[in-house]
Design a protein around this motif. Sequence first.
Motif, PDB file in Angstrom:
ATOM      1  N   VAL A 243       0.860  -1.194   0.000  1.00  0.00           N
ATOM      2  CA  VAL A 243       0.000   0.000   0.000  1.00  0.00           C
ATOM      3  C   VAL A 243       0.893   1.240   0.000  1.00  0.00           C
ATOM      4  O   VAL A 243       1.756   1.405   0.871  1.00  0.00           O
ATOM      5  N   VAL A 244       0.678   2.109  -0.992  1.00  0.00           N
ATOM      6  CA  VAL A 244       1.549   3.280  -1.130  1.00  0.00           C
ATOM      7  C   VAL A 244       0.716   4.555  -1.064  1.00  0.00           C
ATOM      8  O   VAL A 244      -0.149   4.797  -1.915  1.00  0.00           O
ATOM      9  N   ALA A 245       0.985   5.371  -0.039  1.00  0.00           N
ATOM     10  CA  ALA A 245       0.326   6.676   0.114  1.00  0.00           C
ATOM     11  C   ALA A 245      -1.199   6.558  -0.006  1.00  0.00           C
ATOM     12  O   ALA A 245      -1.828   7.297  -0.764  1.00  0.00           O
ATOM     13  N   ALA A 246      -1.753   5.623   0.714  1.00  0.00           N
ATOM     14  CA  ALA A 246      -3.215   5.420   0.675  1.00  0.00           C
ATOM     15  C   ALA A 246      -3.659   4.744   1.968  1.00  0.00           C
ATOM     16  O   ALA A 246      -2.815   4.308   2.765  1.00  0.00           O
ATOM     17  N   ASP A 247      -4.973   4.645   2.126  1.00  0.00           N
ATOM     18  CA  ASP A 247      -5.499   4.066   3.358  1.00  0.00           C
ATOM     19  C   ASP A 247      -6.705   3.168   3.070  1.00  0.00           C
ATOM     20  O   ASP A 247      -7.838   3.506   3.412  1.00  0.00           O
ATOM     21  N   PRO A 248      -6.447   2.028   2.422  1.00  0.00           N
ATOM     22  CA  PRO A 248      -7.580   1.154   2.087  1.00  0.00           C
ATOM     23  C   PRO A 248      -8.339   0.650   3.305  1.00  0.00           C
ATOM     24  O   PRO A 248      -9.552   0.395   3.224  1.00  0.00           O
ATOM     25  N   ALA A 249      -7.654   0.522   4.461  1.00  0.00           N
ATOM     26  CA  ALA A 249      -8.345  -0.025   5.647  1.00  0.00           C
ATOM     27  C   ALA A 249      -9.514   0.850   6.063  1.00  0.00           C
ATOM     28  O   ALA A 249     -10.486   0.365   6.627  1.00  0.00           O
ATOM     29  N   SER A 250      -9.425   2.165   5.778  1.00  0.00           N
ATOM     30  CA  SER A 250     -10.528   3.016   6.233  1.00  0.00           C
ATOM     31  C   SER A 250     -11.565   3.266   5.152  1.00  0.00           C
ATOM     32  O   SER A 250     -12.621   3.802   5.437  1.00  0.00           O
ATOM     33  N   ASN A 251     -11.297   2.899   3.891  1.00  0.00           N
ATOM     34  CA  ASN A 251     -12.355   3.172   2.909  1.00  0.00           C
ATOM     35  C   ASN A 251     -12.684   2.036   1.943  1.00  0.00           C
ATOM     36  O   ASN A 251     -13.494   2.213   1.059  1.00  0.00           O
ATOM     37  N   PHE A 252     -12.102   0.856   2.129  1.00  0.00           N
ATOM     38  CA  PHE A 252     -12.501  -0.294   1.308  1.00  0.00           C
ATOM     39  C   PHE A 252     -13.676  -1.016   1.980  1.00  0.00           C
ATOM     40  O   PHE A 252     -13.848  -0.938   3.189  1.00  0.00           O
ATOM     41  N   PRO A 253     -14.454  -1.780   1.191  1.00  0.00           N
ATOM     42  CA  PRO A 253     -15.553  -2.549   1.807  1.00  0.00           C
ATOM     43  C   PRO A 253     -15.027  -3.596   2.799  1.00  0.00           C
ATOM     44  O   PRO A 253     -13.873  -4.035   2.690  1.00  0.00           O
ATOM     45  N   LYS A 254     -15.917  -3.979   3.708  1.00  0.00           N
ATOM     46  CA  LYS A 254     -15.533  -4.880   4.807  1.00  0.00           C
ATOM     47  C   LYS A 254     -14.867  -6.170   4.284  1.00  0.00           C
ATOM     48  O   LYS A 254     -13.829  -6.597   4.800  1.00  0.00           O
ATOM     49  N   GLY A 255     -15.457  -6.774   3.267  1.00  0.00           N
ATOM     50  CA  GLY A 255     -14.935  -8.054   2.746  1.00  0.00           C
ATOM     51  C   GLY A 255     -13.498  -7.911   2.276  1.00  0.00           C
ATOM     52  O   GLY A 255     -12.679  -8.825   2.458  1.00  0.00           O
ATOM     53  N   SER A 256     -13.163  -6.786   1.660  1.00  0.00           N
ATOM     54  CA  SER A 256     -11.806  -6.568   1.160  1.00  0.00           C
ATOM     55  C   SER A 256     -10.843  -6.328   2.324  1.00  0.00           C
ATOM     56  O   SER A 256      -9.725  -6.857   2.342  1.00  0.00           O
ATOM     57  N   VAL A 257     -11.291  -5.537   3.296  1.00  0.00           N
ATOM     58  CA  VAL A 257     -10.418  -5.230   4.442  1.00  0.00           C
ATOM     59  C   VAL A 257     -10.142  -6.501   5.248  1.00  0.00           C
ATOM     60  O   VAL A 257      -9.032  -6.703   5.749  1.00  0.00           O
ATOM     61  N   GLU A 258     -11.146  -7.378   5.327  1.00  0.00           N
ATOM     62  CA  GLU A 258     -10.959  -8.609   6.116  1.00  0.00           C
ATOM     63  C   GLU A 258      -9.776  -9.430   5.615  1.00  0.00           C
ATOM     64  O   GLU A 258      -9.033 -10.003   6.405  1.00  0.00           O
ATOM     65  N   HIS A 259      -9.589  -9.469   4.300  1.00  0.00           N
ATOM     66  CA  HIS A 259      -8.472 -10.266   3.772  1.00  0.00           C
ATOM     67  C   HIS A 259      -7.122  -9.651   4.151  1.00  0.00           C
ATOM     68  O   HIS A 259      -6.118 -10.370   4.216  1.00  0.00           O
ATOM     69  N   MET A 260      -7.109  -8.336   4.420  1.00  0.00           N
ATOM     70  CA  MET A 260      -5.835  -7.677   4.770  1.00  0.00           C
ATOM     71  C   MET A 260      -5.239  -8.256   6.056  1.00  0.00           C
ATOM     72  O   MET A 260      -4.023  -8.226   6.248  1.00  0.00           O
ATOM     73  N   LYS A 261      -6.096  -8.771   6.935  1.00  0.00           N
ATOM     74  CA  LYS A 261      -5.540  -9.305   8.196  1.00  0.00           C
ATOM     75  C   LYS A 261      -4.918 -10.686   7.993  1.00  0.00           C
ATOM     76  O   LYS A 261      -4.182 -11.174   8.839  1.00  0.00           O
ATOM     77  N   ASP A 262      -5.197 -11.319   6.850  1.00  0.00           N
ATOM     78  CA  ASP A 262      -4.691 -12.682   6.622  1.00  0.00           C
ATOM     79  C   ASP A 262      -3.425 -12.735   5.775  1.00  0.00           C
ATOM     80  O   ASP A 262      -2.885 -13.819   5.539  1.00  0.00           O
ATOM     81  N   ILE A 263      -2.981 -11.604   5.258  1.00  0.00           N
ATOM     82  CA  ILE A 263      -1.802 -11.607   4.363  1.00  0.00           C
ATOM     83  C   ILE A 263      -0.801 -10.556   4.832  1.00  0.00           C
ATOM     84  O   ILE A 263      -1.178  -9.600   5.525  1.00  0.00           O
ATOM     85  N   PRO A 264       0.481 -10.706   4.467  1.00  0.00           N
ATOM     86  CA  PRO A 264       1.426  -9.648   4.835  1.00  0.00           C
ATOM     87  C   PRO A 264       1.127  -8.349   4.089  1.00  0.00           C
ATOM     88  O   PRO A 264       0.896  -8.360   2.879  1.00  0.00           O
ATOM     89  N   VAL A 265       1.102  -7.256   4.864  1.00  0.00           N
ATOM     90  CA  VAL A 265       0.822  -5.927   4.294  1.00  0.00           C
ATOM     91  C   VAL A 265       2.069  -5.060   4.466  1.00  0.00           C
ATOM     92  O   VAL A 265       2.673  -5.024   5.550  1.00  0.00           O
ATOM     93  N   ILE A 266       2.455  -4.404   3.384  1.00  0.00           N
ATOM     94  CA  ILE A 266       3.601  -3.478   3.427  1.00  0.00           C
ATOM     95  C   ILE A 266       3.046  -2.080   3.184  1.00  0.00           C
ATOM     96  O   ILE A 266       2.326  -1.862   2.205  1.00  0.00           O
ATOM     97  N   GLN A 267       3.387  -1.158   4.067  1.00  0.00           N
ATOM     98  CA  GLN A 267       2.877   0.203   3.912  1.00  0.00           C
ATOM     99  C   GLN A 267       4.035   1.175   3.684  1.00  0.00           C
ATOM    100  O   GLN A 267       4.995   1.184   4.468  1.00  0.00           O
ATOM    101  N   VAL A 268       3.956   1.974   2.626  1.00  0.00           N
ATOM    102  CA  VAL A 268       4.930   3.053   2.404  1.00  0.00           C
ATOM    103  C   VAL A 268       4.148   4.356   2.490  1.00  0.00           C
ATOM    104  O   VAL A 268       3.279   4.628   1.647  1.00  0.00           O
ATOM    105  N   ASP A 269       4.414   5.155   3.511  1.00  0.00           N
ATOM    106  CA  ASP A 269       3.593   6.343   3.763  1.00  0.00           C
ATOM    107  C   ASP A 269       4.324   7.229   4.782  1.00  0.00           C
ATOM    108  O   ASP A 269       5.007   6.698   5.670  1.00  0.00           O
ATOM    109  N   PRO A 270       4.183   8.525   4.706  1.00  0.00           N
ATOM    110  CA  PRO A 270       4.790   9.355   5.752  1.00  0.00           C
ATOM    111  C   PRO A 270       4.054   9.267   7.085  1.00  0.00           C
ATOM    112  O   PRO A 270       4.623   9.556   8.136  1.00  0.00           O
TER     113      PRO A 270
END
Length: 433
Positions: free
Chosen positions: A342-369
């Motif tokens: 994830v680059v300069a964005a915040d999908p956890a706060s604006n993606f639908p629930k089903g999409s966000v749920e998968h984020m907890k099951d996979i490695p997430v890399i965030q590049v952001d200030p």
Amino acid sequence: MSAENRIITDVVCPFCGSLCDDLEVETDGTKIVKVKKACKLGKSKIMGHERIESPLIREDGKLREATYEEAIERASQILSNSKRPLSYGWASTVCEAIEKGVHLLEEIGGVMDSTASVCHGPTVLAVQGVGAPGCTLGEVKNRADLVIFWGSNPVHAHPRHQARYSYNAKGFFSGGKEDRTLMVFDVRKTKTADKADEYVQIEPGSDYKIFSAMRTILSGNEDVVPSEVGGISKEKLIEIVDRMKKAKFGVIFGGLGLTQSRCRYKNLENVISLVDEINEHAKFTLIPMRGHYNIAGFGQVCAWETGYPFAVDFSRGYVWYNPGETTAVDVLNRKECDSFLVVAADPASNFPKGSVEHMKDIPVIQVDPYHNPTTEFADVVIPAAVAGVEAEGTAYRMDGIPLRVRKLVDVKYPSDEEIFDKMLTKVKELKGA
Ligand code: SF4
């Protein structure tokens, strides 16, 4: 102002798609002291707030501090070991970093998507289908006598847009708002509608049929138009079309009210066709009210690198593009990806629930200030310099004009471009390329 401070003029604001280029910024070399001429949104972006101080790696469920080398190595391992990596964001960074990102995703055979897929992606699809009757904001400022905001509220989302380019701006052939008519079409009375010469309230989800009725009236077949369409009387629609035909230079600024309501890209295809047809009577154009300051730049870079403007899938060894299938929300929702950059964005706060749920099951890399809700899911966090404040590069304004955003202060954080350059080198090393 202290003797060491300096004033930088003609600074481009890296917040919204208006990319105002007349700001004055006072710095002491390492931090911003004052910002003049920006709106509240731009000022707050340039002044900054509490940062992610150092790279972080999650261990035993907790984020611990790491070096940049460690974090980039860890991120590169995750990406190069993934079968189907996904990346999303990229609208609030510069074109040079996006180009590195495209090369990285191509190297790992991943899916790359931008925030366009949840904002103006439908506009992009419509432009591919029926063309873009656009112009620059400079032409609007100098010539427009009829300005229409449709499903957009610049008073809140692009606060200086009207003063610099559209309604109030004084141009060569326009003395400002006295010489212009402002019309707002929206489902509710917004702050922009409060200022309008005419506010037309429409029923939610009825944009497509209103454009169809207007095109029918324009073609001289008003007899078949019902007495009311989408909350607007037939008489009013005839009056609006007549006003548009009499414009010396008209412009429709389309917002998310068009792209994210019922019929989505079909709304845009219909309004673009309407604008085309009005051009038989009057000069008329359409400009999308792009939100993130370089979302237009992502489309440019992605298209010239891959042939497609967003949602590109490199997994087949050639570029596959199919919004609805290769868009980030859908890839996550189908639980298809096994890592997420994830680059300069915040999908956890604006993606639908089903999409966000998968984020907890996979490695997430965030590049952001900055920290945001996505940080809570991140396994690797890499803080970057704020592009346009702490790093320079190219950004495209909402009308497709490229502007150079500048480095105003020196900071300890590397730029996005540097981070992805290193990540690409490391991934190639790990893959033995
Ligand atoms: S209108 Fe947009 S680009 Fe202009 S100063 Fe405000 S946030 Fe920045």
